[in-house]
Write a protein that holds these residues in place. Structure first.
Motif, short mmCIF file in Angstrom:
data_model
loop_
_atom_site.label_atom_id
_atom_site.label_comp_id
_atom_site.label_asym_id
_atom_site.label_seq_id
_atom_site.Cartn_x
_atom_site.Cartn_y
_atom_site.Cartn_z
N VAL A 1 -8.37 44.26 29.31
CA VAL A 1 -9.57 44.32 30.14
C VAL A 1 -10.29 42.98 30.03
O VAL A 1 -10.49 42.47 28.92
N GLU B 1 -5.15 48.29 23.03
CA GLU B 1 -6.12 48.04 24.10
C GLU B 1 -6.91 46.80 23.71
O GLU B 1 -7.50 46.74 22.63
N ARG C 1 -13.87 36.89 37.54
CA ARG C 1 -13.23 38.21 37.51
C ARG C 1 -12.03 38.26 38.45
O ARG C 1 -11.00 38.84 38.13
N GLU D 1 -21.03 46.64 33.66
CA GLU D 1 -20.00 47.69 33.64
C GLU D 1 -19.42 47.86 32.23
O GLU D 1 -19.17 48.99 31.79
N ASP E 1 -5.49 43.96 33.42
CA ASP E 1 -5.27 45.27 34.04
C ASP E 1 -6.55 45.81 34.67
O ASP E 1 -6.50 46.60 35.62
N GLU E 2 -7.70 45.38 34.13
CA GLU E 2 -8.98 45.80 34.67
C GLU E 2 -9.98 44.69 34.46
O GLU E 2 -9.92 43.97 33.44
N VAL E 3 -10.90 44.50 35.41
CA VAL E 3 -11.93 43.47 35.27
C VAL E 3 -13.30 44.13 35.43
O VAL E 3 -13.49 44.99 36.28
N LEU E 4 -14.24 43.72 34.57
CA LEU E 4 -15.56 44.33 34.54
C LEU E 4 -16.64 43.26 34.47
O LEU E 4 -16.43 42.18 33.89
N ALA F 1 -7.97 38.88 37.30
CA ALA F 1 -7.01 39.81 37.90
C ALA F 1 -5.71 39.09 38.22
O ALA F 1 -4.61 39.64 38.01
N ARG G 1 -3.09 47.66 27.39
CA ARG G 1 -3.99 47.33 28.48
C ARG G 1 -4.85 46.15 28.09
O ARG G 1 -5.25 46.03 26.93
N TRP H 1 -19.51 51.20 29.93
CA TRP H 1 -18.26 51.71 29.36
C TRP H 1 -18.42 51.95 27.86
O TRP H 1 -18.03 52.99 27.33
#
Length: 243
Positions: A91, A65, A100, A116, A109-112, A104, A89, A120
């Motif tokens: 991020v 990750e 952001r 956020e 796989d994920e944007v914060l 993508a 993954r 997390w």
């Protein structure tokens, strides 16, 4: 000049500290010929080499990750480069909405947002990510990177911290046994090898810089280019200065 052989008339990338000079003299071992596939393309090779070398130092393993904090030119390039390691993954964390959205598109796989990402981290007492790459050069992302890095994880400092001292949570670094990697190279040969690898990736289509070059400006407007870069106007990521 006398005694010169090879490279005459070829486009090259080079490692130099006079990037805006009209003329320059550079040692042969600091030049990399541009592949024919890149004829006519704008190629900022030195920052490309930085990204290649940071990805190598990050040593991402299959299934890891990974978190990349800061989606400017360097961070966006890393999202693409790190895919080759087959992480579990990736991020991306950025304060700017446009960045952001770009993350993508570049394979995150994920944007914060930072808010956020902080929330997390608060839900994982011992961190969560195997590899965290800070690519901003600012204090707050360094703090968030520390919170996200798991026990025995790897925190990679890729941002250029040039505006003063930084504070780090040494207690947390100690408690989690984090490996901290300063991913800034100073060996000219390492820079050149990073250029060579990055150029080859561009030539064979594994990398695409076009979405990341947001401004092209003539040398006469170089001061305005620096101002835009400083303010991050108009979705700025990277400007190419043309003769």
């Amino acid at each position: 000049g006398e005694g010169v052989d090879g490279l005459l008339g070829q486009r090259v990338a080079m490692l130099s500290y006079r990037g805006f000079a009209e003329l320059d003299v550079v040692a042969r071992d600091r030049l990399v010929p541009l592949p024919a596939e890149l004829d006519g393309a704008d190629v900022p090779a030195e920052p490309l080499a930085c990204a290649v070398n940071v990805a190598r130092r990050a040593a991402v393993q299959p299934g890891d990750e990974v978190v990349v904090l800061g989606i400017g030119f360097l961070g966006a390039l890393l999202l693409s480069l790190l895919r080759d390691a087959r992480p579990g993954r990736i991020v991306a964390v950025s304060r700017r909405r446009a960045a952001r959205d770009l993350a993508a598109r570049m394979g995150a796989d994920e944007v914060l947002s930072y808010e956020e990402a902080t929330a997390w981290a608060g839900r994982h007492e011992d961190g969560t990510a195997d590899v965290v790459i800070e690519s901003t050069g600012a204090q707050r992302p360094l703090e968030v990177a520390t919170w996200l890095c798991r026990i025995r994880g790897r925190l990679v400092v890729a941002g250029y911290h040039q505006d003063g001292p930084r504070s780090v949570d040494m207690r947390l670094w100690n408690w989690r046994g984090i490996d901290v990697i300063n991913a800034h190279e100073r060996s000219p040969q390492t820079y050149v090898e990073g250029m060579r690898e990055g150029l080859q990736r561009l030539a064979d289509g594994r990398l695409d810089l076009e979405p990341l070059i947001t401004h092209r400006m003539p040398l006469a407007d170089i001061q305005r280019a620096f101002e835009i870069a400083d303010r991050r106007d108009g979705g700025f990521l990277k400007a190419v200065v043309l003769p």
